[in-house]
Design an enzyme around this catalytic site. Structure first.
Site, short mmCIF file in Angstrom:
data_model
loop_
_atom_site.label_atom_id
_atom_site.label_comp_id
_atom_site.label_asym_id
_atom_site.label_seq_id
_atom_site.Cartn_x
_atom_site.Cartn_y
_atom_site.Cartn_z
N ARG A 88 31.98 47.17 36.09
CA ARG A 88 32.98 46.43 36.88
C ARG A 88 33.28 45.08 36.23
O ARG A 88 34.40 44.61 36.24
CB ARG A 88 32.50 46.21 38.32
CG ARG A 88 32.37 47.48 39.13
CD ARG A 88 33.70 48.10 39.57
NE ARG A 88 34.32 49.03 38.69
CZ ARG A 88 33.95 50.29 38.41
NH1 ARG A 88 32.85 50.79 38.90
NH2 ARG A 88 34.67 51.05 37.62
N GLU A 91 35.51 45.76 33.44
CA GLU A 91 36.83 46.02 34.01
C GLU A 91 37.51 44.72 34.43
O GLU A 91 38.71 44.52 34.19
CB GLU A 91 36.67 46.96 35.21
CG GLU A 91 37.95 47.35 35.88
CD GLU A 91 37.69 48.28 37.06
OE1 GLU A 91 38.42 49.27 37.17
OE2 GLU A 91 36.76 48.01 37.87
N SER A 114 32.16 27.34 27.61
CA SER A 114 30.85 27.57 27.00
C SER A 114 30.01 28.54 27.83
O SER A 114 30.01 28.49 29.06
CB SER A 114 30.10 26.25 26.87
OG SER A 114 28.80 26.46 26.37
#
Length: 147
Positions: A88, A91, A114
């Site tokens: 996920r 995704e 960062s």
């Protein structure tokens, strides 16, 4: 022996002893997010932190030494994660990565967020339609320089 062997021993001890990452983090003295990443082989422990982990997980001196060596970060076993929860995140970056990039550049200019000067907080957010996962990522902005 290598870092992955120590990670496996830590996970086995955690399961065997019914430990929670938040309790482990309190014993080591850092956030649950950082300690979890460290126990999973992604962060470098100080000697004091490694010794605290050693007591919790019954680690040998050699295993505690491995916790103090800079790990190979981002070492997932596959290029595209297969674990549903980790996927996920892949995704999310695939769908929203360009949006995140555009909005950071619009707000800050040409640079990056960062992952070194970085913190993360994960909390449960109660919701009548089903609890939600709240993740806050905070990274220092680093501007690209011209030369």
């Amino acid at each position: 022996m290598d870092r992955s062997v120590v990670t496996q021993k830590i996970i086995e001890a955690k399961v065997r002893n019914g430990m929670k990452w938040s309790d482990i983090a309190k014993a080591i003295g850092e956030s649950k997010e950082w300690v979890t990443a460290g126990c999973l082989g992604q962060m470098t422990f100080t000697k004091v932190q490694a010794e605290a982990a050693g007591k919790l997980f019954d680690l040998t001196d050699e295993e505690m030494a491995w916790l103090q060596i800079v790990p190979y970060k981002g070492s997932l076993p596959t290029a595209v994660p297969t674990d549903p929860l980790i996927y996920r995140w892949y995704e999310i970056v695939s769908v929203y990565g360009t949006t995140i990039k555009e909005l950071i550049h619009e707000e800050f200019g040409d640079g990056i967020m960062s992952a070194i000067d970085f913190s993360m907080d994960i909390q449960r957010e109660p919701d009548p339609k089903g609890d939600r996962v709240q993740v806050v990522l905070s990274g220092k902005y680093l501007s690209y320089k011209t030369y």
